[in-house]
Design a protein around this motif. Structure first.
Motif, PDB file in Angstrom:
ATOM      1  N   MET A   1       0.825  -1.199   0.000  1.00 21.19           N
ATOM      2  CA  MET A   1       0.000   0.000   0.000  1.00 21.19           C
ATOM      3  C   MET A   1       0.859   1.249   0.000  1.00 21.19           C
ATOM      4  O   MET A   1       1.993   1.237   0.469  1.00 21.19           O
ATOM      5  N   ASP A  75      -3.282   4.670  -1.771  1.00 18.84           N
ATOM      6  CA  ASP A  75      -4.302   3.627  -1.595  1.00 18.84           C
ATOM      7  C   ASP A  75      -5.166   3.890  -0.366  1.00 18.84           C
ATOM      8  O   ASP A  75      -6.224   3.283  -0.212  1.00 18.84           O
ATOM      9  N   ASP A 121     -11.620  -1.928  -8.559  1.00 21.18           N
ATOM     10  CA  ASP A 121     -10.883  -2.641  -7.515  1.00 21.18           C
ATOM     11  C   ASP A 121     -10.231  -1.668  -6.539  1.00 21.18           C
ATOM     12  O   ASP A 121     -10.308  -1.848  -5.312  1.00 21.18           O
ATOM     13  N   LYS A 122      -9.572  -0.644  -7.079  1.00 14.31           N
ATOM     14  CA  LYS A 122      -8.901   0.328  -6.214  1.00 14.31           C
ATOM     15  C   LYS A 122      -9.916   1.152  -5.421  1.00 14.31           C
ATOM     16  O   LYS A 122      -9.675   1.506  -4.270  1.00 14.31           O
ATOM     17  N   ALA A 125     -11.021  -0.846  -2.443  1.00 13.16           N
ATOM     18  CA  ALA A 125      -9.985  -1.048  -1.426  1.00 13.16           C
ATOM     19  C   ALA A 125      -9.596   0.242  -0.706  1.00 13.16           C
ATOM     20  O   ALA A 125      -9.014   0.202   0.383  1.00 13.16           O
ATOM     21  N   ARG A 127      -9.380   3.570   1.520  1.00 11.61           N
ATOM     22  CA  ARG A 127      -9.887   3.943   2.839  1.00 11.61           C
ATOM     23  C   ARG A 127      -9.469   5.369   3.190  1.00 11.61           C
ATOM     24  O   ARG A 127      -8.338   5.774   2.940  1.00 11.61           O
ATOM     25  N   THR A 248      -5.760  -0.897   7.742  1.00  8.33           N
ATOM     26  CA  THR A 248      -5.539  -2.081   6.910  1.00  8.33           C
ATOM     27  C   THR A 248      -6.601  -3.159   7.102  1.00  8.33           C
ATOM     28  O   THR A 248      -6.839  -3.956   6.197  1.00  8.33           O
ATOM     29  N   GLN A 249      -7.254  -3.188   8.265  1.00  7.87           N
ATOM     30  CA  GLN A 249      -8.215  -4.254   8.550  1.00  7.87           C
ATOM     31  C   GLN A 249      -9.609  -3.748   8.897  1.00  7.87           C
ATOM     32  O   GLN A 249     -10.576  -4.525   8.886  1.00  7.87           O
ATOM     33  N   LYS A 252     -15.176  -0.311   6.569  1.00  7.58           N
ATOM     34  CA  LYS A 252     -15.611   1.047   6.227  1.00  7.58           C
ATOM     35  C   LYS A 252     -16.912   1.388   6.955  1.00  7.58           C
ATOM     36  O   LYS A 252     -17.770   0.531   7.169  1.00  7.58           O
TER      37      LYS A 252
END
Length: 361
Positions: A1, A75, A121-122, A125, A127, A248-249, A252
């Motif tokens: 990332m 990212d 896709d981006k 992902a 955030r 990362t985890q 949202k």
């Protein structure tokens, strides 16, 4: 990332940047205006890493934010840039409204426009992680206000907002903006609210570094009121680990409270620091003799305490430091890093910035 970190030269922000560069394979773009509390010397150990880039910019500058997103293609965003000192917010609230509210709005808009043009896709992902404070919740019942033996409440992710100072009100406003950009535009945002941080590289206007440095200089150790205000203390490196876990985890739209499970009265914190200095740097008499009591500040919240069960349950994070271990590390760090302290106090690090960064532009 590749993670865009705003306020990455500040106290918590620099801990986050150091953690990411030192413990992961991710890249960091550090965006910082370099106000009085921003210090690139706090990042000296990682500044030459190929995965690290620095941009001196104001989050209120829409053109600069658009350029940075376009050039660096992050990212994720970790938004820590903020005015954060309660006393300063009481005497000069305008800067807090400008940076914490308007700046967050400008950053959200830059992030939304960038995110809207990403591939599917981006986009999924991406955030936008907004880092906030437990002070947005107001304060909690103090032990001397409830019956003996009664269970004291904690701040949870669903606690109603009731900010007391211009600082906490401006942070509450920014929290609402972040959630509105999720609800209205679909921008994938996450909010975290943390308790009081402490540790290395802390600007010496805050309680713990102020007490350490005043004690060593033989100056008074000012305590507001009776010193019975209670805070939940979180070691900054534990916080950095938590924030990385969230970006990362985390899911949202969620909010995660981050606390240290260390409720302490301000006076007890000062006593602990004095006792550590008596042990490590003994002098004639005790450092406790330097304690002085001053008039309490307006609207001073009496107790904060975080329920961090959600982040522990969902993301597996728990603090590694107790207050006793963390405060010892903190005192020892300040004793062992006098050049950093002197540069901050004298403003010499501003010259260091010019010598090390301006010539690279």
């Amino acid at each position: 990332m590749k993670i865009l970190v705003t306020g990455g030269a500040g106290f918590i922000g620099s801990a986050v940047v150091r953690h990411i560069i030192s413990n992961t394979q991710d890249a960091v773009v550090n965006v910082d205006k370099l106000t009085y509390a921003g210090n690139l010397e706090s990042l000296a150990e990682i500044e030459n890493n190929k995965r690290y880039a620095f941009e001196q910019a104001d989050i209120c500058d829409a053109d600069a934010m658009a350029r940075i997103f376009a050039e660096h293609q992050p990212d994720a965003v970790m938004h820590l840039a903020a005015e954060s000192h309660v006393d300063r917010s009481i005497t000069g609230p305008a800067a807090f409204v400008e940076t914490n509210i308007v700046g967050t709005y400008v950053l959200l808009e830059a992030a939304r426009k960038y995110w809207s043009e990403l591939s599917a896709d981006k986009k999924a992902a991406f955030r936008f992680h907004h880092i906030s404070t437990d002070e947005v919740y107001g304060d909690l019942p103090h032990p001397d206000e409830v019956a003996i033996g009664s269970e004291l409440p904690l701040f949870t992710e669903t606690t109603a907002y009731e900010p007391s100072s211009p600082y906490s009100a401006s942070k509450a406003s920014s929290d609402h903006l972040v959630r509105a950009w999720l609800r209205t535009y679909g921008l994938p945002t996450i909010v975290t609210n943390c308790s009081n941080n402490y540790g290395p590289y802390h600007f010496p206007e805050k309680l713990i570094p102020l007490v350490i440095l005043n004690a060593l200089d033989g100056k008074p150790l000012p305590i507001y009121g009776k010193g019975d205000q209670i805070r939940d203390w979180l070691y900054v490196e534990d916080h950095a680990r938590a924030l990385y876990a969230v970006v990362t985890q985390g899911k949202k739209g969620e909010t995660y409270n981050i606390g240290g499970h260390n409720e302490k009265k301000n006076l007890d914190v000062v006593h602990t620091i004095c006792d550590l200095l008596d042990e490590i740097m003994p002098k004639e008499g005790s450092y406790r003799d330097q304690i002085t009591y001053v008039t309490d500040r307006p609207g001073h919240d009496r107790r904060y305490a975080i329920d961090a069960e959600k982040i522990s349950r969902d993301l597996g994070w728990k603090p590694e430091e107790t207050f006793e271990s963390g405060i010892r590390k903190t005192v020892e760090w300040y004793l062992g890093n006098t050049s950093w302290v002197e540069n901050v106090k004298s403003g010499a690090y501003k010259t260091w910035i010019e010598q090390n960064y301006q010539e690279r532009k």
